[in-house]
Design an enzyme around this catalytic site. Structure first.
Site, PDB file in Angstrom:
ATOM      1  N   LYS A  49      21.023  40.877  20.540  1.00  0.00           N
ATOM      2  CA  LYS A  49      19.884  41.638  21.075  1.00  0.00           C
ATOM      3  C   LYS A  49      18.615  40.814  20.984  1.00  0.00           C
ATOM      4  CE  LYS A  49      17.981  46.164  20.985  1.00  0.00           C
ATOM      5  NZ  LYS A  49      17.820  47.259  21.350  1.00  0.00           N
ATOM      6  N   ARG A 108      14.196  60.743  20.003  1.00  0.00           N
ATOM      7  CA  ARG A 108      13.064  60.185  19.272  1.00  0.00           C
ATOM      8  C   ARG A 108      12.478  61.211  18.336  1.00  0.00           C
ATOM      9  NH1 ARG A 108      10.281  57.265  23.665  1.00  0.00           N
ATOM     10  NH2 ARG A 108      11.724  55.585  23.926  1.00  0.00           N
ATOM     11  N   GLN A 167       8.763  61.768  34.099  1.00  0.00           N
ATOM     12  CA  GLN A 167       8.387  60.423  34.550  1.00  0.00           C
ATOM     13  C   GLN A 167       8.165  60.422  36.062  1.00  0.00           C
ATOM     14  OE1 GLN A 167      10.562  57.144  32.796  1.00  0.00           O
ATOM     15  NE2 GLN A 167      10.046  55.782  34.466  1.00  0.00           N
ATOM     16  N   LYS A 212      19.141  54.899  24.993  1.00  0.00           N
ATOM     17  CA  LYS A 212      19.011  55.315  23.599  1.00  0.00           C
ATOM     18  C   LYS A 212      20.223  56.173  23.245  1.00  0.00           C
ATOM     19  CE  LYS A 212      14.598  53.985  23.308  1.00  0.00           C
ATOM     20  NZ  LYS A 212      14.471  53.533  24.665  1.00  0.00           N
ATOM     21  N   LYS A 226      15.087  41.035  18.150  1.00  0.00           N
ATOM     22  CA  LYS A 226      15.384  41.623  16.842  1.00  0.00           C
ATOM     23  C   LYS A 226      15.789  40.500  15.905  1.00  0.00           C
ATOM     24  CE  LYS A 226      15.890  46.273  17.468  1.00  0.00           C
ATOM     25  NZ  LYS A 226      14.789  47.110  17.195  1.00  0.00           N
ATOM     26  N   THR A 227      15.348  40.588  14.666  1.00  0.00           N
ATOM     27  CA  THR A 227      15.845  39.657  13.653  1.00  0.00           C
ATOM     28  C   THR A 227      16.400  40.527  12.538  1.00  0.00           C
ATOM     29  OG1 THR A 227      13.775  39.669  12.437  1.00  0.00           O
ATOM     30  CG2 THR A 227      13.992  38.018  14.172  1.00  0.00           C
ATOM     31  N   THR A 275       5.175  54.851  20.626  1.00  0.00           N
ATOM     32  CA  THR A 275       5.678  55.387  19.356  1.00  0.00           C
ATOM     33  C   THR A 275       5.242  54.551  18.153  1.00  0.00           C
ATOM     34  OG1 THR A 275       7.772  54.353  19.949  1.00  0.00           O
ATOM     35  CG2 THR A 275       7.670  56.715  20.166  1.00  0.00           C
ATOM     36  N   HIS A 300       8.478  44.503  24.591  1.00  0.00           N
ATOM     37  CA  HIS A 300       7.575  44.988  25.652  1.00  0.00           C
ATOM     38  C   HIS A 300       7.049  43.849  26.516  1.00  0.00           C
ATOM     39  CE1 HIS A 300       6.859  48.267  22.564  1.00  0.00           C
ATOM     40  NE2 HIS A 300       7.088  48.975  23.642  1.00  0.00           N
ATOM     41  N   HIS A 340       5.894  45.301  20.578  1.00  0.00           N
ATOM     42  CA  HIS A 340       6.723  44.219  20.037  1.00  0.00           C
ATOM     43  C   HIS A 340       7.195  43.364  21.209  1.00  0.00           C
ATOM     44  CE1 HIS A 340      10.223  46.528  21.334  1.00  0.00           C
ATOM     45  NE2 HIS A 340       9.764  47.565  20.675  1.00  0.00           N
ATOM     46  N   ASP A 368      16.736  49.445  32.981  1.00  0.00           N
ATOM     47  CA  ASP A 368      17.248  50.727  32.467  1.00  0.00           C
ATOM     48  C   ASP A 368      16.416  51.910  32.968  1.00  0.00           C
ATOM     49  OD1 ASP A 368      15.021  49.926  31.000  1.00  0.00           O
ATOM     50  OD2 ASP A 368      15.686  50.903  29.162  1.00  0.00           O
TER      51      ASP A 368
END
Length: 430
Positions: free
Chosen positions: A232, A84, A176, A80, A235-236, A38, A46, A43, A197
């Site tokens: 988390k 999306r 999937q 989620k 993430k910042t 996406t 991954h 990031h 997950d």
């Protein structure tokens, strides 16, 4: 190297199907891991999956990185709380190319080795699959009862997410699952890797293969990465930490790893580097003996920054860090590009002044005590300059009424002022 053992001591095994280890000891195995396309960059969320593929290849097996072009068009319900947004084909292809380039730093796609990595995109085999064919080929093998029992579906149906679950997302596990079947039939892929997950989706694939052609396949998932304080990972306040320097500068990337807690550093150095067990144990012992030296954080930040960016970027990031916290010289400051300069001084008080004021030549005392309020008064500034406590662009200011011109500006528009040891101010000439 034994893949499962390697992952085990690194803390990277969450769940594994029985028989997986035996299969890996018996033959060179092909495994795949899905990556969501996406964005046109991965990031650090991954990275755990990518490192699994890297270890897998280093252990002599063949990794497939599956870019989920088709599934990225739909959205995966697991983990989620909302659907999306859907991407068009051109964007997907662009994202795929960018992701492959990033993966090339971790995996060998280019050699002639029998276990060289491959990139596949499920859009290629899904795009001409008609709904009727899908219903016949895939839909008839898996019962709705089986699909309903999955955690990811249950969570969405039981009101944890307000919007329920669309039919599109409900069928995601079949899509999937079909990927696994397709790769099993076309590439003899017998193992799927993923985050914990994904377990529900992965086992649907294994079930589909068993019911379609009686094949035996396996699965191994890694735990979802968390921070010791429960926050988390990855993430910042300013969002994701990306691998692409356009979105996260190498300096910021390096700083992220440098600033993790001691407890997280012990965990992350196993997951996000290829350093051996013996060396990690030695580093950890060294760290525990003198935690304030942050041995683990420094080594972690070094390894990951070089792996994702380059040694040059790592050295530049270390030098840039020294500007704010160390005794860097004006030369080091002048070498910074604008993005890094702004990253380094993010959060430092900033003042804007008219460039015309500086073009005409302005006295330091007027600029620092009148045009900006770095100093509350001219008298206070004079005293501090006399005591040697004021620097401009990392050079001591010797006269409080020194004239400042455009020649003094960094990148033609910035001045860095330091009051005392710790207080920095950035003046921006516009």
């Amino acid at each position: 190297m034994n893949f499962v053992e390697e992952l085990r001591w690194r803390g990277m095994v969450h769940t594994m199907m029985p028989g997986t280890e035996e299969l890996l000891e018996k033959e060179m195995v092909t495994a795949y891991l899905g990556i969501d396309p996406t964005a046109d960059s991965l990031h650090i969320g991954h990275l755990c999956g990518v490192m699994m593929l890297r270890h897998f290849q280093r252990c002599g097996h063949k990794p497939l990185a599956l870019v989920g072009g088709a599934t990225g068009m739909i959205g995966d319900p697991s983990g989620k709380s909302q659907e999306r947004n859907l991407l068009d084909e051109e964007t997907l292809r662009h994202n795929q190319e960018c992701i492959k380039k990033q993966l090339g730093k971790f995996l060998d796609f280019e050699s002639d080795a029998p276990n060289k990595a491959e990139l596949v995109n499920n859009y290629d085999w899904m795009k001409d699959f008609s709904f009727l064919d899908f219903a016949r080929t895939v839909g008839k093998h898996i019962t709705v009862n089986y699909m309903m029992a999955k955690d990811s579906v249950q969570k969405r149906l039981n009101g944890e997410a307000r919007d329920g679950l669309s039919f599109t997302e409900f069928t995601y596990q079949l899509l999937q699952g079909y990927d696994f079947l397709h790769l099993y039939e076309t590439k003899n892929c017998k193992l799927q890797l993923g985050g914990s997950d994904q377990w529900g989706n992965i086992t649907t694939g294994a079930e589909l293969i068993r019911r379609t052609n009686g094949g035996e396949v396996y699965a191994l998932t890694c735990p979802l990465i968390t921070k010791a304080d429960g926050g988390k990972f990855g993430k910042t306040e300013s969002g994701n930490i990306w691998l692409d320097p356009r979105y996260t500068s190498p300096y910021k990337f390096y700083q992220f790893w440098l600033n993790v807690s001691d407890e997280d550093a012990k965990k992350y150095i196993k997951i996000f580097t290829s350093i051996s067990k013996e060396e990690i144990e030695a580093l950890t012992a060294e760290h525990d003996a003198a935690p304030h030296l942050r041995v683990l954080q420094k080594r972690l930040a070094k390894e990951v920054t070089i792996m994702v960016h380059s040694e040059e970027d790592y050295n530049a990031a270390v030098e840039a860090s020294g500007i704010l916290f160390g005794n860097a010289t004006s030369e080091a400051l002048k070498k910074l590009d604008e993005d890094t300069l702004l990253s380094v001084f993010e959060g430092v008080p900033q003042f804007e002044v008219a460039k015309t004021d500086i073009e005409a030549g302005i006295k330091a005392v007027d600029l620092f005590a009148e045009k900006t309020n770095i100093f509350p008064s001219k008298g206070e500034m004079r005293k501090m300059v006399q005591g040697g406590g004021v620097s401009m662009n990392k050079e001591k200011l010797t006269a409080f009424d020194q004239t400042i011109t455009c020649d003094d500006l960094l990148d033609g528009k910035y001045l860095l002022v330091q009051r005392g040891k710790k207080n920095y101010y950035l003046i921006i000439a516009k």
